[in-house]
Motif scaffolding. Structure first.
Motif, PDB file in Angstrom:
ATOM      1  N   VAL A  91       0.822  -1.225   0.000  1.00  0.00           N
ATOM      2  CA  VAL A  91       0.000   0.000   0.000  1.00  0.00           C
ATOM      3  C   VAL A  91       0.849   1.265   0.000  1.00  0.00           C
ATOM      4  CG1 VAL A  91      -2.121  -0.904   1.022  1.00  0.00           C
ATOM      5  CG2 VAL A  91      -0.240  -0.236   2.515  1.00  0.00           C
ATOM      6  N   PHE A  92       1.997   1.218   0.646  1.00  0.00           N
ATOM      7  CA  PHE A  92       2.811   2.427   0.731  1.00  0.00           C
ATOM      8  C   PHE A  92       3.474   2.787  -0.598  1.00  0.00           C
ATOM      9  CE2 PHE A  92       2.497   1.032   5.155  1.00  0.00           C
ATOM     10  CZ  PHE A  92       2.019   2.206   5.719  1.00  0.00           C
ATOM     11  N   MET A  93       3.500   1.843  -1.526  1.00  0.00           N
ATOM     12  CA  MET A  93       4.068   2.146  -2.831  1.00  0.00           C
ATOM     13  C   MET A  93       3.201   3.122  -3.614  1.00  0.00           C
ATOM     14  SD  MET A  93       6.866   0.683  -2.730  1.00  0.00           S
ATOM     15  CE  MET A  93       7.341   1.111  -4.404  1.00  0.00           C
ATOM     16  N   ALA A  94       1.893   3.169  -3.325  1.00  0.00           N
ATOM     17  CA  ALA A  94       1.013   4.108  -4.028  1.00  0.00           C
ATOM     18  C   ALA A  94       1.446   5.547  -3.748  1.00  0.00           C
ATOM     19  CB  ALA A  94      -0.439   3.879  -3.610  1.00  0.00           C
ATOM     20  N   GLY A  95       1.552   5.906  -2.476  1.00  0.00           N
ATOM     21  CA  GLY A  95       1.960   7.261  -2.129  1.00  0.00           C
ATOM     22  C   GLY A  95       3.401   7.546  -2.478  1.00  0.00           C
ATOM     23  N   ALA A  96       4.279   6.543  -2.274  1.00  0.00           N
ATOM     24  CA  ALA A  96       5.696   6.744  -2.576  1.00  0.00           C
ATOM     25  C   ALA A  96       5.916   6.964  -4.069  1.00  0.00           C
ATOM     26  CB  ALA A  96       6.508   5.550  -2.087  1.00  0.00           C
ATOM     27  N   SER A  97       5.251   6.186  -4.915  1.00  0.00           N
ATOM     28  CA  SER A  97       5.414   6.342  -6.364  1.00  0.00           C
ATOM     29  C   SER A  97       4.873   7.680  -6.833  1.00  0.00           C
ATOM     30  CB  SER A  97       4.682   5.199  -7.096  1.00  0.00           C
ATOM     31  OG  SER A  97       5.241   3.952  -6.755  1.00  0.00           O
ATOM     32  N   PHE A  98       3.697   8.031  -6.334  1.00  0.00           N
ATOM     33  CA  PHE A  98       3.112   9.330  -6.678  1.00  0.00           C
ATOM     34  C   PHE A  98       4.046  10.462  -6.242  1.00  0.00           C
ATOM     35  CE2 PHE A  98       0.432  13.019  -5.938  1.00  0.00           C
ATOM     36  CZ  PHE A  98      -0.421  13.020  -7.033  1.00  0.00           C
ATOM     37  N   GLY A  99       4.619  10.333  -5.043  1.00  0.00           N
ATOM     38  CA  GLY A  99       5.498  11.371  -4.521  1.00  0.00           C
ATOM     39  C   GLY A  99       6.787  11.500  -5.311  1.00  0.00           C
ATOM     40  N   ARG A 100       7.384  10.367  -5.656  1.00  0.00           N
ATOM     41  CA  ARG A 100       8.637  10.412  -6.416  1.00  0.00           C
ATOM     42  C   ARG A 100       8.427  11.042  -7.796  1.00  0.00           C
ATOM     43  NH1 ARG A 100       9.709   5.264  -3.752  1.00  0.00           N
ATOM     44  NH2 ARG A 100      11.598   5.472  -2.470  1.00  0.00           N
ATOM     45  N   LEU A 101       7.353  10.666  -8.465  1.00  0.00           N
ATOM     46  CA  LEU A 101       7.063  11.234  -9.792  1.00  0.00           C
ATOM     47  C   LEU A 101       6.799  12.723  -9.712  1.00  0.00           C
ATOM     48  CD1 LEU A 101       4.817   8.421 -11.322  1.00  0.00           C
ATOM     49  CD2 LEU A 101       7.097   9.105 -12.091  1.00  0.00           C
ATOM     50  N   THR A 102       6.034  13.131  -8.699  1.00  0.00           N
ATOM     51  CA  THR A 102       5.731  14.552  -8.523  1.00  0.00           C
ATOM     52  C   THR A 102       6.997  15.348  -8.253  1.00  0.00           C
ATOM     53  OG1 THR A 102       3.537  13.999  -7.645  1.00  0.00           O
ATOM     54  CG2 THR A 102       4.375  16.217  -7.204  1.00  0.00           C
ATOM     55  N   ALA A 103       7.855  14.823  -7.367  1.00  0.00           N
ATOM     56  CA  ALA A 103       9.110  15.509  -7.054  1.00  0.00           C
ATOM     57  C   ALA A 103       9.995  15.616  -8.289  1.00  0.00           C
ATOM     58  CB  ALA A 103       9.844  14.766  -5.942  1.00  0.00           C
ATOM     59  N   ALA A 104      10.060  14.537  -9.075  1.00  0.00           N
ATOM     60  CA  ALA A 104      10.880  14.562 -10.288  1.00  0.00           C
ATOM     61  C   ALA A 104      10.351  15.585 -11.283  1.00  0.00           C
ATOM     62  CB  ALA A 104      10.906  13.176 -10.919  1.00  0.00           C
ATOM     63  N   ALA A 105       9.036  15.656 -11.447  1.00  0.00           N
ATOM     64  CA  ALA A 105       8.447  16.599 -12.396  1.00  0.00           C
ATOM     65  C   ALA A 105       8.694  18.048 -11.972  1.00  0.00           C
ATOM     66  CB  ALA A 105       6.943  16.339 -12.525  1.00  0.00           C
ATOM     67  N   LEU A 106       8.692  18.277 -10.658  1.00  0.00           N
ATOM     68  CA  LEU A 106       8.894  19.637 -10.150  1.00  0.00           C
ATOM     69  C   LEU A 106      10.373  19.980  -9.978  1.00  0.00           C
ATOM     70  CD1 LEU A 106       6.100  19.735  -7.397  1.00  0.00           C
ATOM     71  CD2 LEU A 106       6.047  20.830  -9.648  1.00  0.00           C
ATOM     72  N   GLY A 107      11.232  18.965 -10.044  1.00  0.00           N
ATOM     73  CA  GLY A 107      12.657  19.202  -9.842  1.00  0.00           C
ATOM     74  C   GLY A 107      13.006  19.545  -8.411  1.00  0.00           C
ATOM     75  N   VAL A 108      12.289  18.913  -7.459  1.00  0.00           N
ATOM     76  CA  VAL A 108      12.525  19.165  -6.032  1.00  0.00           C
ATOM     77  C   VAL A 108      12.883  17.845  -5.352  1.00  0.00           C
ATOM     78  CG1 VAL A 108      10.949  21.131  -6.038  1.00  0.00           C
ATOM     79  CG2 VAL A 108      10.085  18.842  -5.406  1.00  0.00           C
ATOM     80  N   PRO A 109      13.426  17.909  -4.143  1.00  0.00           N
ATOM     81  CA  PRO A 109      13.823  16.669  -3.455  1.00  0.00           C
ATOM     82  C   PRO A 109      12.609  15.802  -3.087  1.00  0.00           C
ATOM     83  CG  PRO A 109      14.864  18.594  -2.454  1.00  0.00           C
ATOM     84  CD  PRO A 109      13.817  19.112  -3.384  1.00  0.00           C
ATOM     85  N   PHE A 110      12.828  14.472  -3.127  1.00  0.00           N
ATOM     86  CA  PHE A 110      11.854  13.543  -2.565  1.00  0.00           C
ATOM     87  C   PHE A 110      12.438  13.016  -1.265  1.00  0.00           C
ATOM     88  CE2 PHE A 110      10.523   9.170  -1.726  1.00  0.00           C
ATOM     89  CZ  PHE A 110       9.159   9.354  -1.621  1.00  0.00           C
ATOM     90  N   ILE A 111      11.628  13.026  -0.203  1.00  0.00           N
ATOM     91  CA  ILE A 111      12.077  12.602   1.118  1.00  0.00           C
ATOM     92  C   ILE A 111      11.207  11.423   1.569  1.00  0.00           C
ATOM     93  CG2 ILE A 111      12.345  13.272   3.540  1.00  0.00           C
ATOM     94  CD1 ILE A 111      12.648  16.208   2.391  1.00  0.00           C
ATOM     95  N   GLY A 112      11.826  10.269   1.727  1.00  0.00           N
ATOM     96  CA  GLY A 112      11.109   9.093   2.175  1.00  0.00           C
ATOM     97  C   GLY A 112      11.211   8.934   3.683  1.00  0.00           C
ATOM     98  N   THR A 113      10.117   8.505   4.298  1.00  0.00           N
ATOM     99  CA  THR A 113      10.120   8.250   5.735  1.00  0.00           C
ATOM    100  C   THR A 113       9.217   7.040   5.989  1.00  0.00           C
ATOM    101  OG1 THR A 113       9.815   9.238   7.930  1.00  0.00           O
ATOM    102  CG2 THR A 113       8.227   9.853   6.209  1.00  0.00           C
ATOM    103  N   THR A 114       8.848   6.806   7.242  1.00  0.00           N
ATOM    104  CA  THR A 114       7.970   5.678   7.545  1.00  0.00           C
ATOM    105  C   THR A 114       6.628   6.184   8.090  1.00  0.00           C
ATOM    106  OG1 THR A 114       8.665   5.399   9.853  1.00  0.00           O
ATOM    107  CG2 THR A 114       9.969   4.275   8.138  1.00  0.00           C
ATOM    108  N   HIS A 115       5.645   5.329   7.967  1.00  0.00           N
ATOM    109  CA  HIS A 115       4.311   5.627   8.493  1.00  0.00           C
ATOM    110  C   HIS A 115       4.383   5.893   9.994  1.00  0.00           C
ATOM    111  CE1 HIS A 115      -0.052   5.267   8.909  1.00  0.00           C
ATOM    112  NE2 HIS A 115       0.125   4.338   9.829  1.00  0.00           N
TER     113      HIS A 115
END
Length: 318
Positions: A91-115
Motif C-alpha cells: 500500500v505504501f508504494m502508491a503514495g511513494a510512487s506518486f510522490g517520487r514522480l511529482t518531485a521529479a516533475a517539479l525538480g525538487v527533493p523527494f524525502i522518504g520516511t515511515t508511516h
C-alpha cells in the motif's frame, strides 16, 4: 513566491495528503478512509493500492486550491510501515510512487520516511514533546501496538503485542457486532453507554513490556455469539482492557528507559473514551509516566507528520 511541502501517506486504512507552508501552517489535511464493504475487516493489499490511486486522484482539486500562490519545495511520503529493512507493505508504494514522480516533475527533493515516524511527528505537534528528541512512545492502531524508545534519530521497539494489535481487537469485535470497518467510532459510542467490571484479564509478558490480545478477542466473540452480555457492556470491557494493558506497558517502558513522558498515538489513541480511561487510571500509579496525547485528528492516520519531517529535513540541510 511562498514555499510549501507536500506529504503523502497511503496506509491500510486511509489515503492522506498534507500541504504545509515553510512556517509549518497546515494548508491542506486531506484524509479519506479506504472503502470497505459491510461485514469485511479491511481490503486486500492489491485492492487497497487501487483505492489509494483513485483517492489520490480525487484530491487533485483540493491540492490545486491549497497550493495556489505557493511553490512546492519538497515532496515526502511514507515508504514503509516502520523502520527496518524487513518492514514492507504494498500500500505504501502508491503514495511513494506518486510522490517520487511529482518531485521529479517539479525538480525538487523527494524525502522518504515511515508511516510510524509520521505518526510520532504529527502527534508531537503542539505538545510539550514538540521539541524533545528523546521520549517513550506507544503507537496503537490496527497494524501496530508498538512500545517505542525514541532517541534522537533512532526509533527502537522495546515492547508491544505478541499477537493481535489493539486496533484489530476493536475492529474484529466491532465487525462481529455488525458495525462498519474501521469500527472504532461506533464501538466507542456503544462503550460510552456500557459498564465494565474488568472481565477481560490483561495478558502480559517480559515484565509488562509485551502483551497479548488474542485471548480477549476470543472471549469477546463468545460473548457476542451467546448474547448474554449487551453490546454496550462488551464494548466497555474492551476499552477498559485496552486502558489497563496500555498503562502496564507504559509503566514498564518508563522503568526500562528512565523516560518520564510518553507519547501515545495511532488511531486507537484518537478515542476520547480511551484517553479518559487511561488518564484516570494513570493517576493512581506512581510508576506511570506523564502521558502526552496529540490532537485527535493528528493521532489517526494522516500525512501532516510526513510533511513536518520534510520541513525539518530541508531546514537541517539549509
Amino acid at each position: 513566491m511562498n514555499r510549501a511541502v507536500l506529504g503523502l501517506d497511503t496506509s491500510n486504512y486511509r489515503t492522506s495528503a498534507a500541504l504545509l507552508s515553510e512556517e509549518g501552517k497546515i494548508l491542506l489535511n486531506y484524509r479519506e478512509l479506504l472503502p470497505v464493504a459491510p461485514g469485511e475487516r479491511g481490503l486486500r493489499q492489491n485492492e487497497a493500492v487501487f483505492a489509494h490511486l483513485r483517492q489520490l486522484a480525487a484530491a487533485e482539486d483540493l491540492l490545486r486550491q491549497a497550493a495556489h500562490g505557493f511553490s512546492i519545495s519538497a515532496v515526502a511520503a511514507s515508504t514503509a510501515p516502520r523502520d527496518g529493512t524487513e518492514s514492507y507493505m504494498p500500500v505504501f508504494m502508491a503514495g511513494a510512487s506518486f510522490g517520487r514522480l511529482t518531485a521529479a516533475a517539479l525538480g525538487v527533493p523527494f524525502i522518504g520516511t515511515t508511516h510510524q515516524r509520521g505518526h510520532l511527528e504529527a502527534a508531537k505537534a503542539g505538545t510539550v514533546l514538540e521539541n524533545t528528541a528523546e521520549y517513550l512512545a506507544l503507537h496503537l492502531s490496527g497494524g501496530t501496538t508498538d512500545l517505542l524508545e525514541v532517541r534522537e534519530d533512532t526509533v527502537t521497539q522495546i515492547g508491544g503485542s505478541l499477537d493481535l494489535h489493539a486496533g484489530q481487537l476493536v475492529d474484529r469485535a466491532g465487525v462481529a457486532m455488525g458495525l462498519s470497518f474501521p469500527a472504532g467510532p461506533e464501538l466507542e459510542a456503544l462503550a460510552e453507554r456500557g459498564r465494565s467490571e474488568g472481565r477481560l484479564g490483561c495478558s502480559m509478558e517480559n515484565g509488562g513490556l509485551f502483551c497479548h490480545f488474542s485471548g480477549a478477542e476470543s472471549q469477546a466473540q463468545r460473548w457476542i455469539r451467546d448474547g448474554r452480555i449487551s453490546r454496550e457492556d462488551i464494548s466497555r470491557e474492551i476499552y477498559d482492557l485496552l486502558a489497563r494493558t496500555v498503562l502496564r506497558m507504559l509503566a514498564a517502558g518508563a522503568g526500562k528507559t528512565g523516560f518520564r513522558q510518553a507519547l501515545v498515538t495511532g488511531g486507537v489513541a484518537s478515542s476520547t473514551l480511551f484517553r479518559q480511561m487511561l488518564t484516570v487510571r494513570a493517576k493512581g500509579r506512581r510508576d506511570a509516566p506523564q502521558i502526552v496525547f496529540g490532537k485527535p485528528e493528528m493521532s489517526g492516520d494522516n500525512a501532516v507528520g510526513v510533511a513536518r519531517i520534510a520541513l525539518r529535513t530541508i531546514r537541517e540541510k539549509a
